[in-house]
Design a protein around this motif. Structure first.
Motif, PDB file in Angstrom:
ATOM      1  N   LYS A  22       6.342  44.843  17.054  1.00  0.00           N
ATOM      2  CA  LYS A  22       6.241  43.732  17.992  1.00  0.00           C
ATOM      3  C   LYS A  22       6.371  42.024  17.474  1.00  0.00           C
ATOM      4  O   LYS A  22       6.819  41.418  17.923  1.00  0.00           O
ATOM      5  CB  LYS A  22       5.001  43.834  18.799  1.00  0.00           C
ATOM      6  N   THR A  26       8.975  38.426  17.895  1.00  0.00           N
ATOM      7  CA  THR A  26       8.237  37.136  18.068  1.00  0.00           C
ATOM      8  C   THR A  26       8.901  36.241  17.084  1.00  0.00           C
ATOM      9  O   THR A  26       8.888  34.753  17.105  1.00  0.00           O
ATOM     10  CB  THR A  26       7.096  37.074  18.556  1.00  0.00           C
ATOM     11  N   ARG A  73       3.104  33.439  27.076  1.00  0.00           N
ATOM     12  CA  ARG A  73       3.724  34.457  26.341  1.00  0.00           C
ATOM     13  C   ARG A  73       2.869  35.591  25.700  1.00  0.00           C
ATOM     14  O   ARG A  73       3.357  36.629  25.484  1.00  0.00           O
ATOM     15  CB  ARG A  73       4.913  33.929  25.339  1.00  0.00           C
ATOM     16  N   ASN A  77       3.071  39.373  26.423  1.00  0.00           N
ATOM     17  CA  ASN A  77       3.558  40.132  25.394  1.00  0.00           C
ATOM     18  C   ASN A  77       2.547  41.183  24.859  1.00  0.00           C
ATOM     19  O   ASN A  77       2.739  42.219  24.241  1.00  0.00           O
ATOM     20  CB  ASN A  77       3.924  39.393  23.796  1.00  0.00           C
TER      21      ASN A  77
END
Length: 99
Positions: A22, A26, A73, A77
Motif C-alpha cells: 500500500k 503512495t 487521502r 486509503n
C-alpha cells in the motif's frame, strides 16, 4: 527544519507485506515535493498502526503538504484519521552520507 510524525490506525491483521504494498502505491506522490526533504514510512503490526516520519524545510512547507486534501487521502486509503506531531529539528546526523 521541521519533523512531522504521522500515525494512523490500520485494519487489524494488516501484515508488513500488505502495508508495504500500500505504501509503495503512495510513495511516488511524495517525490519532488517542494519543501519535503525526506519521508520514512512507518509500520507497527502489534499496534495496527501505520504512518510516516517527514522532514520538511519549514512548518509552512509541512502544513502546505499535510493539508485537508492529504488528510482526506489518508482517510480514504487507510480508513482512519491521521494524528500529527510537529517537532523543530535543530540537528540532523546522517551517517549514510557521513554528515
Amino acid at each position: 527544519m521541521i519533523t512531522a510524525v504521522v500515525r494512523f490506525k490500520l485494519p487489524k491483521g494488516t501484515m508488513l507485506a500488505d502495508a508495504k504494498a500500500k505504501f509503495e502505491t503512495t510513495a511516488p506522490r511524495y517525490r519532488g515535493l517542494n519543501g519535503l526533504a525526506r519521508k520514512y514510512y512507518l509500520f507497527d503490526a502489534e499496534a495496527s498502526t501505520g504512518g510516516g516520519c517527514y522532514l520538511f524545510e519549514s512548518r509552512a512547507a509541512a502544513e502546505a503538504i499535510l493539508n485537508d486534501d492529504w488528510r482526506a487521502r489518508i482517510r480514504a486509503n487507510y480508513g482512519a484519521d491521521p494524528e500529527i506531531d510537529f517537532f523543530e529539528t535543530p540537528v540532523i546526523v546522517e551517517n549514510v552520507h557521513d554528515r
